[in-house]
Design a protein around this motif. Structure first.
Motif, PDB file in Angstrom:
ATOM      1  N   SER A   1       0.809  -1.218   0.000  1.00 21.41           N
ATOM      2  CA  SER A   1       0.000   0.000   0.000  1.00 21.41           C
ATOM      3  C   SER A   1       0.843   1.269   0.000  1.00 21.41           C
ATOM      4  O   SER A   1       0.376   2.330  -0.423  1.00 21.41           O
ATOM      5  N   GLN A   2       2.096   1.158   0.453  1.00 16.22           N
ATOM      6  CA  GLN A   2       2.935   2.333   0.600  1.00 16.22           C
ATOM      7  C   GLN A   2       4.005   2.465  -0.472  1.00 16.22           C
ATOM      8  O   GLN A   2       4.849   3.352  -0.404  1.00 16.22           O
ATOM      9  N   SER A   3       3.992   1.580  -1.465  1.00 17.46           N
ATOM     10  CA  SER A   3       5.008   1.652  -2.517  1.00 17.46           C
ATOM     11  C   SER A   3       4.426   1.134  -3.829  1.00 17.46           C
ATOM     12  O   SER A   3       3.430   0.403  -3.829  1.00 17.46           O
ATOM     13  N   ILE A   4       5.053   1.520  -4.925  1.00 13.84           N
ATOM     14  CA  ILE A   4       4.638   1.081  -6.259  1.00 13.84           C
ATOM     15  C   ILE A   4       5.876   0.555  -6.986  1.00 13.84           C
ATOM     16  O   ILE A   4       6.906   1.248  -7.046  1.00 13.84           O
TER      17      ILE A   4
ATOM     18  N   GLU B   1       2.451  -1.223 -17.567  1.00 16.52           N
ATOM     19  CA  GLU B   1       3.066  -1.621 -16.296  1.00 16.52           C
ATOM     20  C   GLU B   1       2.532  -0.785 -15.130  1.00 16.52           C
ATOM     21  O   GLU B   1       2.224  -1.319 -14.058  1.00 16.52           O
ATOM     22  N   THR B   2       2.410   0.522 -15.334  1.00 16.76           N
ATOM     23  CA  THR B   2       1.926   1.391 -14.268  1.00 16.76           C
ATOM     24  C   THR B   2       0.508   1.023 -13.877  1.00 16.76           C
ATOM     25  O   THR B   2       0.157   1.007 -12.686  1.00 16.76           O
ATOM     26  N   SER B   3      -0.316   0.715 -14.878  1.00 14.58           N
ATOM     27  CA  SER B   3      -1.682   0.303 -14.586  1.00 14.58           C
ATOM     28  C   SER B   3      -1.700  -1.017 -13.823  1.00 14.58           C
ATOM     29  O   SER B   3      -2.464  -1.173 -12.859  1.00 14.58           O
TER      30      SER B   3
ATOM     31  N   ALA C   1       0.662  -2.198 -11.925  1.00 12.35           N
ATOM     32  CA  ALA C   1       1.245  -2.007 -10.589  1.00 12.35           C
ATOM     33  C   ALA C   1       0.201  -1.530  -9.596  1.00 12.35           C
ATOM     34  O   ALA C   1       0.316  -1.787  -8.387  1.00 12.35           O
ATOM     35  N   LYS C   2      -0.845  -0.829 -10.083  1.00 14.89           N
ATOM     36  CA  LYS C   2      -1.898  -0.352  -9.195  1.00 14.89           C
ATOM     37  C   LYS C   2      -2.950  -1.420  -8.923  1.00 14.89           C
ATOM     38  O   LYS C   2      -3.733  -1.292  -7.982  1.00 14.89           O
ATOM     39  N   CYS C   3      -2.982  -2.454  -9.768  1.00 17.12           N
ATOM     40  CA  CYS C   3      -3.999  -3.503  -9.626  1.00 17.12           C
ATOM     41  C   CYS C   3      -3.513  -4.706  -8.836  1.00 17.12           C
ATOM     42  O   CYS C   3      -4.312  -5.383  -8.179  1.00 17.12           O
TER      43      CYS C   3
ATOM     44  N   THR D   1      -0.634  -6.890  -6.271  1.00 17.94           N
ATOM     45  CA  THR D   1       0.406  -6.812  -5.239  1.00 17.94           C
ATOM     46  C   THR D   1       1.764  -6.991  -5.918  1.00 17.94           C
ATOM     47  O   THR D   1       1.845  -7.538  -7.031  1.00 17.94           O
TER      48      THR D   1
ATOM     49  N   PHE E   1       2.539  -8.635  -9.458  1.00 17.20           N
ATOM     50  CA  PHE E   1       2.924  -7.695 -10.502  1.00 17.20           C
ATOM     51  C   PHE E   1       4.190  -8.147 -11.218  1.00 17.20           C
ATOM     52  O   PHE E   1       4.297  -8.029 -12.454  1.00 17.20           O
TER      53      PHE E   1
END
Length: 508
Positions: free
Chosen positions: A462-465, A476-478, A480-482, A484, A488
């Motif tokens: 929750s605190q990092s991407i 990839e960015t999308s 990374a938000k979906c 864990t 990912f």
């Protein structure tokens, strides 16, 4: 002058002692035990006189621990196999008698003889004398917590010595620790180990309304099978219970009853525990009961797939209770058995049959080639051994061959190492003489440790991407938000592979 001064000191001390009064006999004992510690000897309770109606004490004697002497007949017995214990009593004359005054309800010193005929213990030795060894309530709580964490008793003693600075500051010795642990365990299972476990389960059910347990007993009342899971495990199963892994090979208790954890993979691809069981016999009936109890605890949700060891009774039970569940045998167990039953020259070819993905027709062709290559060579006796085992494996080939398991839901898992890792964690700190109560208690500690790790991974997620590293950074960015991070990175690998296709570099 010095002798006269010493006499004055003794007289002053005598007057101080005989003028002492106490509110209870226990208070008197504590005072004189502290007095003995300061002097360097151990105190022992001596004779006692009760009141006429036997409901109280009216007189108590305290003596030095070296009062009395061992009987001569016990010193020189002709057939003694062991060396006699060292003498510890020398008829020391030290004595204190306190009496109760019922009218004033106080205890007073009636007799005091402060004379010893032995060497006193030094300051760094007095902590090892018996009357000065005592485990405090806070120390008892620490010991029980360390034991639950799986720390062995000799290691607990080392921790205590480090905590208090040196051994004589701890307040007890290793023998006291072992005695306390034994008596505490004995008190827990006073009415029987199985009854203690069931009472423990009922207590957990009061604390957690979603805690579930069920058990079977024999006609004689003996515990046969036991299953339990808490509310969090039941929630985890609803989220991650499509794949269930379990192994019943560990017998981490004094009764050699198999310990059976049901585990799976959570959203971090880490081990999550759905429930645990203890079975008395690995029979079809026991495993059928176990699987039905698992379904009852999990609101009748059947897993999509299950991975087990090669136990035949479990295979039969799964076919009866979970006919729609895909079943896979643990590849680690298969490889271990292959090394046991096959010649080492046959192992590479057999491993290819386990892992190479293809069609069932491809498997059959490779199997025939494997037999032609290996079975006709070697000694006749060894060929029979190989053929018997390979025949058994061929019959159940749909449970272990990757060609038959392709496109089925196993989340990339091929073995029950998740279950093995939990078993080994339990087994690391416990011996095979432990009670069922010990095992269940320690299992709960391991469960809390696993959940603590999951909470830490939740926090990190929750605190990092994760950082995008391919040309398809928007994708990839999308992702990374979906997902864990653990999932990912699997997606990221697939994105990298698509990049190979785009640039024509695939296969290089």
């Amino acid at each position: 002058m010095s002798a006269h001064t010493q006499t004055l000191e003794e007289l002053a001390e005598y007057e101080y002692i005989i003028e002492r009064t106490f509110h209870s006999e226990d208070e008197g004992y504590e005072f004189f035990n502290a007095f003995a510690r300061n002097k360097g000897f151990s105190l022992r309770k001596g004779n006692v006189r009760h009141t006429a109606n036997k409901d109280g004490i009216k007189c108590r004697q305290y003596v030095c621990a070296k009062q009395g002497a061992r009987q001569p007949k016990l010193l020189n017995r002709p057939n003694m196999k062991r060396r006699p214990r060292a003498l510890t009593r020398f008829n020391c004359p030290f004595e204190v008698v306190i009496k109760h005054n019922p009218e004033m309800n106080i205890w007073y010193v009636d007799k005091y003889i402060d004379t010893h005929n032995h060497v006193m213990a030094r300051l760094n030795e007095v902590g090892f004398l018996f009357s000065h060894r005592r485990i405090s309530e806070s120390q008892k709580k620490d010991i029980l917590a360390y034991e639950t964490a799986g720390i062995r008793k000799y290691e607990i003693m080392d921790v205590m010595e480090q905590k208090y600075g040196n051994p004589d500051n701890v307040g007890y010795v290793r023998k006291d620790l072992y005695n306390f642990s034994y008596l505490n365990k004995k008190a827990k299972i006073a009415n029987g180990d199985a009854n203690a476990v069931l009472q423990f389960m009922k207590q957990k059910q009061q604390e957690d309304s979603e805690f579930f347990f069920d058990y079977q007993t024999s006609t004689e009342g003996r515990l046969l099978n036991l299953f339990w899971c808490d509310g969090q495990s039941r929630l985890d199963y609803q989220a991650f219970g499509d794949l269930v892994i379990f192994d019943s090979t560990y017998r981490t208790n004094r009764y050699k009853m198999p310990f059976v954890p049901f585990v799976g993979l959570n959203h971090h691809r880490s081990t999550t525990i759905f429930g645990c069981a203890i079975v008395s016999h690995e029979t079809v009936e026991s495993f059928e009961w176990l699987l039905r109890t698992l379904l009852a605890a999990m609101y009748n949700k059947e897993p999509r797939s299950i991975i087990t060891d090669g136990d035949r009774a479990m295979r039969k039970a799964i076919r009866v209770v979970l006919p729609n569940t895909d079943h896979r045998l643990c590849t680690w167990h298969i490889e271990r058995n292959a090394a046991k039953f096959l010649h080492h020259s046959m192992l590479p070819g057999f491993r290819r049959l386990i892992y190479i993905r293809g069609t069932p027709e491809t498997f059959e062709s490779r199997w025939q080639s494997f037999l032609k290559q290996h079975i006709k060579t070697g000694k006749r006796r060894r060929r029979r051994k190989h053929r018997r085992w390979l025949t058994k494996m061929y019959i159940i080939r749909r449970l272990w061959g990757a060609s038959y398991l392709k496109n089925k839901y196993f989340l990339g898992a091929k073995s029950n190492q998740r279950s093995e890792s939990l078993n080994s964690r339990l087994h690391k700190h416990l011996d095979r003489k432990m009670t069922l109560y010990d095992m269940v208690d320690h299992y709960l500690h391991c469960l809390s440790r696993i959940r603590r790790n999951e909470s830490q991974l939740d926090c990190e997620a929750s605190q990092s991407i994760p950082v995008a590293i391919t040309e398809h950074q928007v994708l990839e960015t999308s992702a990374a938000k979906c997902f864990t991070p653990a999932n990912f990175y699997l997606v990221q690998k697939e994105i990298e592979r698509t990049g190979m296709y785009d640039t024509g570099n695939f296969g290089k």
